[in-house]
Design a protein around this motif. Structure first.
Motif, PDB file in Angstrom:
ATOM      1  N   TRP A  54       7.130  23.705  18.902  1.00  0.00           N
ATOM      2  CA  TRP A  54       5.544  24.219  19.210  1.00  0.00           C
ATOM      3  C   TRP A  54       5.031  25.095  18.771  1.00  0.00           C
ATOM      4  N   SER A  55       4.657  25.067  17.642  1.00  0.00           N
ATOM      5  CA  SER A  55       4.220  25.408  16.749  1.00  0.00           C
ATOM      6  C   SER A  55       3.308  25.488  15.924  1.00  0.00           C
ATOM      7  N   LEU A  56       4.154  24.373  15.536  1.00  0.00           N
ATOM      8  CA  LEU A  56       3.602  23.315  14.217  1.00  0.00           C
ATOM      9  C   LEU A  56       2.979  21.838  15.342  1.00  0.00           C
ATOM     10  N   SER A  57       3.875  20.917  15.933  1.00  0.00           N
ATOM     11  CA  SER A  57       2.651  20.306  16.731  1.00  0.00           C
ATOM     12  C   SER A  57       1.362  20.808  17.322  1.00  0.00           C
ATOM     13  N   LEU A 104       2.538  12.430  22.291  1.00  0.00           N
ATOM     14  CA  LEU A 104       2.421  13.318  21.488  1.00  0.00           C
ATOM     15  C   LEU A 104       2.958  14.490  21.878  1.00  0.00           C
ATOM     16  N   GLN A 105       1.485  15.152  23.055  1.00  0.00           N
ATOM     17  CA  GLN A 105       1.868  16.189  23.313  1.00  0.00           C
ATOM     18  C   GLN A 105       2.932  16.505  24.417  1.00  0.00           C
ATOM     19  N   GLY A 110       5.502  18.840  27.381  1.00  0.00           N
ATOM     20  CA  GLY A 110       5.380  18.436  29.032  1.00  0.00           C
ATOM     21  C   GLY A 110       6.447  19.184  29.931  1.00  0.00           C
ATOM     22  N   GLY A 111       7.183  19.525  29.588  1.00  0.00           N
ATOM     23  CA  GLY A 111       8.298  20.042  31.045  1.00  0.00           C
ATOM     24  C   GLY A 111       9.325  18.598  31.445  1.00  0.00           C
ATOM     25  N   ALA A 112       9.043  18.815  32.648  1.00  0.00           N
ATOM     26  CA  ALA A 112       9.285  17.141  32.989  1.00  0.00           C
ATOM     27  C   ALA A 112       9.329  16.457  32.966  1.00  0.00           C
ATOM     28  N   ARG A 309      -3.034  20.517  26.498  1.00  0.00           N
ATOM     29  CA  ARG A 309      -1.584  20.392  26.059  1.00  0.00           C
ATOM     30  C   ARG A 309      -0.952  21.772  25.819  1.00  0.00           C
ATOM     31  N   ALA A 310      -0.915  21.925  24.481  1.00  0.00           N
ATOM     32  CA  ALA A 310      -0.356  23.188  24.051  1.00  0.00           C
ATOM     33  C   ALA A 310      -0.651  24.464  24.054  1.00  0.00           C
TER      34      ALA A 310
END
Length: 324
Positions: A54-57, A104-105, A110-112, A309-310
């Protein structure tokens, strides 16, 4: 890591081509890439908010890690052949990169939508097949090669984080691996096709480096500073016009930096397996460059530090938190 029809993921799913040699060109029995909706079990969840990925990508420094992972993916003979024959990376590099990053994001934030993206990628690769660089037939949905495509993300993240962020603790490495396995499930990889622990992963990794990996045609192109690349065709029109005018001047140093980051942020054993040169002086330069990024990036405002996105996912998570 690396591509949306263009980033590959493990098992019988992932982005751009490739799978394994030898066998039947059909996906394995019972592994239909897109089962009817009524037959689907519950979709796998993406990695958890607040986790290592969650933090890295979503951190902008992860953009420097992706070329190393992509290059390792296409160092597999079948994956390299699939990308060579079916990808648009030569004719539409900026579009390919944009789609890859979006994919990738989605896997992480992306959740669902994450599982839906995994299904989309499987459908996209149904027709990709051919003969690899060793004369073996492959199909893009064969599990073994997509497992490799997916597997490259973990060692690249683990290694590159030492330079760009900080070395991970053993607990963080285990958490990263567990979350990367979850990404594999999002992409449709079965647990039986992935090493389930770090202790199982490293022997698998060494075996792949020793027996499969090579400097394929696509690898050589990706690290070739003389390779022609068109000017960016995304972004505001005035910026595109400026970049187009300056591109003959900008491209050579950008190509040299891309090669430098690609080889430098690749795990040393993988770099050696592919046969990519790296000197002590280059290592010193890499450490100096990354030291600057370790100081500068953490003090940037969130809108500059994280990819869109993040950033949106992090804001939504804060809003939804009980004390948020």
């Amino acid at each position: 890591m690396s591509s949306a029809k263009d980033v590959k993921g493990p098992r019988a799913r992932g982005p751009e081509a490739a799978p394994d040699g030898g066998a039947d060109l059909k996906p394995p029995s019972g592994q239909d890439p897109e089962p009817p909706a009524r037959d689907r079990v519950t979709d796998p969840e993406p990695p958890p908010p607040g986790g290592v990925l969650w933090s890295l990508s979503g951190d902008i420094r992860a953009l420097l890690m992706l070329p190393a992972a992509l290059t390792l993916q296409v160092a597999h003979p079948a994956v390299g052949a699939g990308v060579d024959e079916h990808s648009v990376f030569r004719t539409d590099p900026w579009g390919r990169g944009e789609r890859s990053l979006r994919s990738l994001q989605l896997w992480v934030y992306g959740g669902a939508e994450a599982a839906e993206e995994g299904r989309r990628l499987r459908v996209l690769h149904r027709t990709i097949q051919g003969t690899d660089t060793r004369g073996r037939r492959y199909h893009a949905l064969t599990p073994a090669n997509y497992a490799w495509v997916h597997a490259t993300g973990f060692p690249v993240y683990q290694h590159a984080a030492r330079y760009l962020i900080r070395p991970m603790t053993p607990a963080q490495e285990r958490a990263l691996y567990a979350e990367w396995l979850q990404v594999g499930r999002v992409l449709g990889i079965h647990d039986r096709d992935m090493p389930q622990t770090i202790e199982e992963f490293w022997p698998y990794w060494k075996k792949m480096l020793a027996e499969e990996i090579e400097a394929t045609t696509v690898v050589r192109e990706l690290v070739d500073v003389g390779q022609p690349v068109p000017a960016p065709d995304r972004g505001p029109w005035p910026l595109r016009m400026v970049l187009r005018a300056l591109w003959p001047v900008l491209l050579p140093p950008l190509a040299r930096f891309r090669r430098f980051a690609t080889i430098g942020l690749m795990p040393p054993d993988a770099r050696a397996a592919v046969g990519l040169p790296w000197s002590a002086e280059q290592e010193k330069r890499l450490r100096r460059t990354c030291a600057v990024l370790r100081v500068v990036v953490p003090v940037l405002p969130e809108r500059l530090r994280y990819l869109p996105r993040a950033r949106a996912a992090r804001a939504a998570h804060r809003t939804a938190a009980p004390n948020g």
